[in-house]
Scaffold this motif. Structure first.
Motif, PDB file in Angstrom:
ATOM      1  N   ASN A 106       0.871  -1.167   0.000  1.00 51.56           N
ATOM      2  CA  ASN A 106       0.000   0.000   0.000  1.00 51.56           C
ATOM      3  C   ASN A 106       0.908   1.217   0.000  1.00 51.56           C
ATOM      4  N   GLY A 107       0.948   1.900  -1.119  1.00 53.15           N
ATOM      5  CA  GLY A 107       1.809   3.079  -1.190  1.00 53.15           C
ATOM      6  C   GLY A 107       2.259   3.343  -2.609  1.00 53.15           C
ATOM      7  N   THR A 108       3.211   4.227  -2.733  1.00 55.54           N
ATOM      8  CA  THR A 108       3.759   4.599  -4.028  1.00 55.54           C
ATOM      9  C   THR A 108       5.251   4.884  -3.868  1.00 55.54           C
ATOM     10  N   ILE A 109       6.035   4.408  -4.834  1.00 58.39           N
ATOM     11  CA  ILE A 109       7.459   4.723  -4.872  1.00 58.39           C
ATOM     12  C   ILE A 109       7.637   5.969  -5.738  1.00 58.39           C
ATOM     13  N   PHE A 110       7.943   7.081  -5.097  1.00 54.76           N
ATOM     14  CA  PHE A 110       8.147   8.339  -5.811  1.00 54.76           C
ATOM     15  C   PHE A 110       9.611   8.535  -6.195  1.00 54.76           C
ATOM     16  N   ASP A 111      10.513   7.926  -5.434  1.00 50.22           N
ATOM     17  CA  ASP A 111      11.932   8.223  -5.618  1.00 50.22           C
ATOM     18  C   ASP A 111      12.785   7.028  -5.192  1.00 50.22           C
ATOM     19  N   TYR A 112      13.094   6.142  -6.148  1.00 51.10           N
ATOM     20  CA  TYR A 112      14.034   5.047  -5.891  1.00 51.10           C
ATOM     21  C   TYR A 112      14.503   4.492  -7.234  1.00 51.10           C
ATOM     22  N   PRO A 113      15.484   5.178  -7.861  1.00 47.16           N
ATOM     23  CA  PRO A 113      15.898   4.814  -9.223  1.00 47.16           C
ATOM     24  C   PRO A 113      16.395   3.382  -9.360  1.00 47.16           C
ATOM     25  N   ASN A 169      11.394   8.990   1.300  1.00 46.36           N
ATOM     26  CA  ASN A 169      10.568   9.743   0.346  1.00 46.36           C
ATOM     27  C   ASN A 169       9.476   8.906  -0.320  1.00 46.36           C
ATOM     28  N   ASN A 170       9.213   7.696   0.191  1.00 43.48           N
ATOM     29  CA  ASN A 170       8.224   6.815  -0.404  1.00 43.48           C
ATOM     30  C   ASN A 170       7.261   6.290   0.660  1.00 43.48           C
ATOM     31  N   LYS A 171       6.007   6.099   0.265  1.00 48.04           N
ATOM     32  CA  LYS A 171       5.063   5.439   1.175  1.00 48.04           C
ATOM     33  C   LYS A 171       5.247   3.936   1.023  1.00 48.04           C
ATOM     34  N   LEU A 172       5.535   3.280   2.145  1.00 49.38           N
ATOM     35  CA  LEU A 172       5.928   1.876   2.079  1.00 49.38           C
ATOM     36  C   LEU A 172       5.239   1.070   3.178  1.00 49.38           C
ATOM     37  N   GLU A 236      14.003   1.616  15.029  1.00 49.73           N
ATOM     38  CA  GLU A 236      13.217   2.590  14.276  1.00 49.73           C
ATOM     39  C   GLU A 236      14.111   3.368  13.317  1.00 49.73           C
ATOM     40  N   HIS A 237      13.670   3.501  12.054  1.00 51.25           N
ATOM     41  CA  HIS A 237      14.372   4.377  11.120  1.00 51.25           C
ATOM     42  C   HIS A 237      13.705   5.758  11.122  1.00 51.25           C
ATOM     43  N   ASP A 238      14.232   6.680  10.318  1.00 50.26           N
ATOM     44  CA  ASP A 238      13.787   8.080  10.366  1.00 50.26           C
ATOM     45  C   ASP A 238      12.907   8.485   9.187  1.00 50.26           C
ATOM     46  N   ASN A 239      12.414   7.514   8.419  1.00 53.88           N
ATOM     47  CA  ASN A 239      11.825   7.854   7.124  1.00 53.88           C
ATOM     48  C   ASN A 239      10.298   7.808   7.130  1.00 53.88           C
ATOM     49  N   GLU A 240       9.695   8.550   8.048  1.00 52.13           N
ATOM     50  CA  GLU A 240       8.239   8.663   8.027  1.00 52.13           C
ATOM     51  C   GLU A 240       7.805   9.371   6.743  1.00 52.13           C
ATOM     52  N   PHE A 241       6.746   8.844   6.120  1.00 52.74           N
ATOM     53  CA  PHE A 241       6.230   9.443   4.894  1.00 52.74           C
ATOM     54  C   PHE A 241       5.059  10.362   5.233  1.00 52.74           C
ATOM     55  N   ILE A 242       5.122  11.579   4.740  1.00 55.88           N
ATOM     56  CA  ILE A 242       4.042  12.548   4.915  1.00 55.88           C
ATOM     57  C   ILE A 242       3.565  12.968   3.531  1.00 55.88           C
ATOM     58  N   GLU A 246       2.105  17.899  -3.588  1.00 58.14           N
ATOM     59  CA  GLU A 246       2.787  17.437  -4.798  1.00 58.14           C
ATOM     60  C   GLU A 246       2.525  15.955  -5.038  1.00 58.14           C
ATOM     61  N   HIS A 247       2.606  15.141  -3.945  1.00 56.54           N
ATOM     62  CA  HIS A 247       2.294  13.723  -4.071  1.00 56.54           C
ATOM     63  C   HIS A 247       0.857  13.518  -4.532  1.00 56.54           C
ATOM     64  N   GLU A 248      -0.063  14.238  -3.902  1.00 53.62           N
ATOM     65  CA  GLU A 248      -1.478  14.090  -4.226  1.00 53.62           C
ATOM     66  C   GLU A 248      -1.758  14.466  -5.679  1.00 53.62           C
ATOM     67  N   LYS A 249      -1.096  15.496  -6.147  1.00 55.66           N
ATOM     68  CA  LYS A 249      -1.294  15.930  -7.528  1.00 55.66           C
ATOM     69  C   LYS A 249      -0.795  14.863  -8.499  1.00 55.66           C
ATOM     70  N   ALA A 250       0.364  14.283  -8.204  1.00 54.21           N
ATOM     71  CA  ALA A 250       0.913  13.246  -9.077  1.00 54.21           C
ATOM     72  C   ALA A 250      -0.011  12.035  -9.146  1.00 54.21           C
ATOM     73  N   ILE A 251      -0.563  11.645  -8.001  1.00 53.12           N
ATOM     74  CA  ILE A 251      -1.471  10.504  -7.962  1.00 53.12           C
ATOM     75  C   ILE A 251      -2.756  10.805  -8.708  1.00 53.12           C
TER      76      ILE A 251
END
Length: 265
Positions: A106-113, A169-172, A236-242, A246-251
């Motif tokens: 459940n999510g989207t990868i916005f940035d992981y080349p 930078n991704n919802k994961l 715990e890592h530091d990568n909470e997705f908010i 911009e994300h909403e517009k792309a989706i």
């Protein structure tokens, strides 16, 4: 995006009622459904690229007892990839030691080349399937270097590193199963919940009933479940997705591209 579900227990249980409640959410997630049930060390998988509540096949499945120890379900709101069967979750793949892996996302990868190289290898065209192929490659590399199969703890440690890096930078929100261990991860607030009871361990994107014991899955950690119990918990890592505008517009632009302005009709 999507909704995800898993049931993990030490003995097989019938879970039709939970699944029915989950699939009823498909009015807002109309682009496909999936169901995976582990039976005798192999996956029994059904999925279709249609709204769950419109599926006669799913109605037929739920008209009989669905019994299992490890059951996973998914309803899709597409953000990457066409509305076709190969893009429906769950995704499965074998590693080089013939271990079968399953993933729902459940999510989207916005940035992981690093995932881009799998676009020619996947059966569909989703970022979620590419996540699984990437994980399989990393497991194969680890086991080749070790010159032996990995242990459960080694796989958990490896996926802890992978998931922490992928979550930048991704919802994961992920559920993964490797034949031994169920992995659970969330990095967005109020988007994944769990209920622990004598029946087993339920995890879902939203609580499935009015039981007051549903709790949010702790953010930015990977959990490993076996037989209805958490046996591993990462730091715990530091990568909470908010989610940003911009994300909403792309989706929203993607959703319009596949269904016009009637995506929720």
């Amino acid at each position: 995006m999507c909704e995800i579900f898993c049931f993990n227990s030490n003995t097989p249980k019938q879970i039709n009622e939970c699944l029915q409640c989950f699939y009823n959410h498909s009015e807002e997630h109309p682009h496909g459904w999936g169901l995976a049930n582990m039976q005798s060390d192999e996956f029994v998988i059904d999925k279709e690229p249609i709204k769950a509540t419109c599926s006669q096949h799913l109605k037929d499945i739920l008209s009989h007892p669905v019994i299992g120890k490890n059951v996973f379900a998914h309803i899709r709101l597409a953000t990457v990839g066409e509305i076709i069967s190969p893009n429906c979750h769950p995704f499965t793949e074998f590693d080089d030691n013939n271990r079968s892996w399953m993933l729902i996302h459940n999510g989207t990868i916005f940035d992981y080349p690093e995932l881009d190289k799998y676009k020619g290898d996947e059966k569909g065209d989703t970022d979620s399937e590419r996540i699984l192929l990437y994980i399989i490659d990393k497991v194969n590399e680890f086991e080749q270097a070790k010159n032996a199969p990995s242990t459960i703890k080694e796989r958990f440690n490896l996926l802890t590193e992978i998931v922490a890096d992928l979550s930048k930078n991704n919802k994961l929100n992920l559920m993964i199963y490797d034949g031994d261990l169920t992995y659970i991860h969330s990095n967005m607030r109020d988007s994944l919940y769990y209920l622990k009871s004598d029946e087993g361990f339920l995890v879902a994107s939203t609580p499935l009933d009015d039981n007051e014991n549903w709790k949010p899955v702790e953010l930015n950690k990977l959990f490993g479940l076996i037989d209805g119990n958490i046996i591993f918990e990462s730091l715990e890592h530091d990568n909470e997705f908010i989610l940003t505008e911009e994300h909403e517009k792309a989706i929203e632009e993607f959703l319009k591209s596949i269904n016009g302005d009637k995506i929720h009709d």
